[in-house]
Design a protein around this motif. Structure first.
Motif, PDB file in Angstrom:
ATOM      1  N   GLU A 137       8.785   1.938  -7.011  1.00 56.17           N
ATOM      2  CA  GLU A 137       7.400   2.263  -7.372  1.00 56.17           C
ATOM      3  C   GLU A 137       6.657   2.839  -6.174  1.00 56.17           C
ATOM      4  OE1 GLU A 137       3.974   2.676  -9.597  1.00 56.17           O
ATOM      5  OE2 GLU A 137       6.034   2.278 -10.242  1.00 56.17           O
ATOM      6  N   GLU A 138       6.889   2.257  -4.989  1.00 55.09           N
ATOM      7  CA  GLU A 138       6.241   2.758  -3.780  1.00 55.09           C
ATOM      8  C   GLU A 138       6.691   4.183  -3.462  1.00 55.09           C
ATOM      9  OE1 GLU A 138       7.080   0.004  -0.689  1.00 55.09           O
ATOM     10  OE2 GLU A 138       5.438  -1.355  -1.229  1.00 55.09           O
ATOM     11  N   ALA A 139       7.986   4.426  -3.719  1.00 55.57           N
ATOM     12  CA  ALA A 139       8.512   5.764  -3.429  1.00 55.57           C
ATOM     13  C   ALA A 139       7.919   6.815  -4.378  1.00 55.57           C
ATOM     14  CB  ALA A 139      10.036   5.773  -3.547  1.00 55.57           C
ATOM     15  N   ARG A 140       7.548   6.381  -5.592  1.00 48.26           N
ATOM     16  CA  ARG A 140       7.011   7.323  -6.576  1.00 48.26           C
ATOM     17  C   ARG A 140       5.561   7.696  -6.300  1.00 48.26           C
ATOM     18  NH1 ARG A 140      10.271   4.579 -10.472  1.00 48.26           N
ATOM     19  NH2 ARG A 140       8.571   3.152 -10.952  1.00 48.26           N
ATOM     20  N   ARG A 141       4.804   6.756  -5.753  1.00 46.87           N
ATOM     21  CA  ARG A 141       3.386   7.072  -5.515  1.00 46.87           C
ATOM     22  C   ARG A 141       2.976   6.585  -4.135  1.00 46.87           C
ATOM     23  NH1 ARG A 141       0.114   2.626  -9.167  1.00 46.87           N
ATOM     24  NH2 ARG A 141       0.888   0.777  -8.085  1.00 46.87           N
ATOM     25  N   ALA A 175      -1.845  -5.607  -3.849  1.00 46.29           N
ATOM     26  CA  ALA A 175      -1.862  -4.908  -2.566  1.00 46.29           C
ATOM     27  C   ALA A 175      -1.661  -3.407  -2.758  1.00 46.29           C
ATOM     28  CB  ALA A 175      -0.776  -5.474  -1.644  1.00 46.29           C
ATOM     29  N   GLN A 176      -0.863  -3.038  -3.764  1.00 48.49           N
ATOM     30  CA  GLN A 176      -0.624  -1.622  -4.034  1.00 48.49           C
ATOM     31  C   GLN A 176      -1.797  -0.972  -4.776  1.00 48.49           C
ATOM     32  OE1 GLN A 176       3.140  -1.199  -6.039  1.00 48.49           O
ATOM     33  NE2 GLN A 176       4.184  -2.546  -4.597  1.00 48.49           N
ATOM     34  N   ASN A 177      -2.401  -1.758  -5.631  1.00 47.69           N
ATOM     35  CA  ASN A 177      -3.529  -1.216  -6.405  1.00 47.69           C
ATOM     36  C   ASN A 177      -4.583  -2.301  -6.575  1.00 47.69           C
ATOM     37  OD1 ASN A 177      -5.303   0.042  -8.106  1.00 47.69           O
ATOM     38  ND2 ASN A 177      -3.825   0.444  -9.747  1.00 47.69           N
ATOM     39  N   PRO A 178      -5.629  -2.288  -5.770  1.00 47.38           N
ATOM     40  CA  PRO A 178      -6.641  -3.354  -5.792  1.00 47.38           C
ATOM     41  C   PRO A 178      -7.236  -3.565  -7.173  1.00 47.38           C
ATOM     42  CG  PRO A 178      -6.952  -1.933  -3.886  1.00 47.38           C
ATOM     43  CD  PRO A 178      -5.907  -1.285  -4.723  1.00 47.38           C
TER      44      PRO A 178
END
Length: 360
Positions: free
Chosen positions: A268-272, A327-330
């Motif tokens: 998921e981190e690699a995608r966005r 943490a990725q999307n508050p």
């Protein structure tokens, strides 16, 4: 949380501070990623410890440890238990004998007739006529079906005729009528010994001796008990191994689930790209100041991980998954407002970061 585990964790953190190279161990990858998600800077791998060939070594160790399928041995051990079967005979497979009608009304005359039949059966036994004695006792039982001693006596005759299953049935009936009579337990114990049912035989013979000590029953108990104990010990060992196997499998399932979650998170981190909000690493809401050991505004790693509540939360896959999600999307914090475990961790971190942020 167990204080011993907290001490061990504190020792681990202290060791990492003294030797940051420990953090680069392959099996601590999840820990490094978590620290980095908090904004921590992991020191580079020292040259001496950064040889590219070193990572495969742990994998080889893991592969060597993988031959853990000696578990099936525990099952084979169950069948490999060797017990001395001397004296055990083939079970009798005859149809169940007549038991008499317990609901029948018994008169005094019928009781007297039953006693006469019993005496005739005893005389027949003294002359070695087992079949005749058996038939006489059956007639006595039909006349007085509620007399436990008649069933016990017939059971003893069945044993003389090498019919342990029939003897067990008679003893079961006798015990159901009078559970405080010793002879039915004695004869059932002997029958079970002939069938090789060592544990049940030991229980029956012990009960017979408890109710009314008998030299013959005691002698049989001494013969049976060692085998019964050997079976019981083997079963306990087998059950203990099975429980250990179940715990190990459960731990492996948890580990696999964590690895799957980490893999999904990395994908998921690699995608966005990550977006930041406030000052907390990963865009955590609340405007917490960022930082890590040596960086202003954030508690040191040792202090952060010495909090028992934070340590407990870190061990909960559900909480850590939610924390990483936020943490990725508050904006995702709204999904966890009703989850007390997640909100407790956020509140705890908020207090710690706020306290440190207040002192430049």
């Amino acid at each position: 949380m167990d204080s011993k585990k907290v001490e061990e964790l504190e020792m681990f953190v202290t060791a990492c501070i003294a030797n940051p190279a420990l953090l680069h161990a392959p099996n601590l990858q999840f820990f490094r990623e978590w620290l980095e998600s908090l904004g921590a800077t992991i020191p580079p791998v020292p040259k001496a410890a950064s040889s590219p060939e070193s990572p495969p070594e742990p994998k080889q160790k893991e592969e060597k440890e993988a031959p853990k399928p000696p578990e099936p041995e525990s099952e084979s051990e169950e069948s490999e238990l060797e017990i001395d079967q001397e004296g055990v005979i083939e079970p009798d497979m005859d149809e169940a004998q007549e038991m008499g009608d317990e609901n029948m009304e018994v008169t005094e005359e019928m009781i007297d007739q039953a006693n006469e039949k019993k005496m005739e059966a005893i005389n027949a036994l003294s002359e070695g006529e087992n079949q005749k004695a058996l038939e006489l006792l059956t007639e006595a039982i039909k006349l007085n079906p509620c007399m436990a001693m008649l069933y016990a006596k017939r059971a003893s005759v069945y044993l003389k005729m090498q019919k342990p299953n029939a003897a067990v049935r008679d003893c079961d009936r006798a015990i159901s009528i009078n559970p405080d009579s010793a002879p039915p337990y004695k004869w059932r114990g002997k029958a079970r010994r002939l069938l090789g049912h060592w544990e049940e035989a030991a229980r029956d013979l012990a009960m017979a001796c408890k109710l009314d000590y008998d030299d013959e029953a005691s002698s049989m108990l001494k013969e049976v008990q060692p085998r019964a104990q050997k079976i019981a010990e083997h079963r306990r060992k087998y059950e203990r191994k099975r429980e250990e196997k179940e715990i190990q499998e459960r731990m492996e399932r948890v580990k696999k689930a964590q690895e799957e979650h980490e893999r999904a998170r990395r994908e998921e981190e690699a995608r966005r790209p990550q977006t930041g909000a406030g000052g907390f690493p990963g865009g955590f809401p609340g405007g917490f100041p960022g930082g890590m050991p040596g960086m202003p505004g954030m508690p040191g790693l040792n202090e952060l991980l010495s909090d028992p509540e934070i340590l407990t939360a870190m061990q909960d896959p559900e909480v850590m998954a939610a924390f990483q999600d936020v943490a990725q999307n508050p904006a995702n914090i709204s999904k966890y407002q009703s989850n007390p475990k997640v909100m407790t961790l956020i509140s705890k971190l908020s207090n710690k970061f706020g306290a440190h942020g207040a002192h430049p």
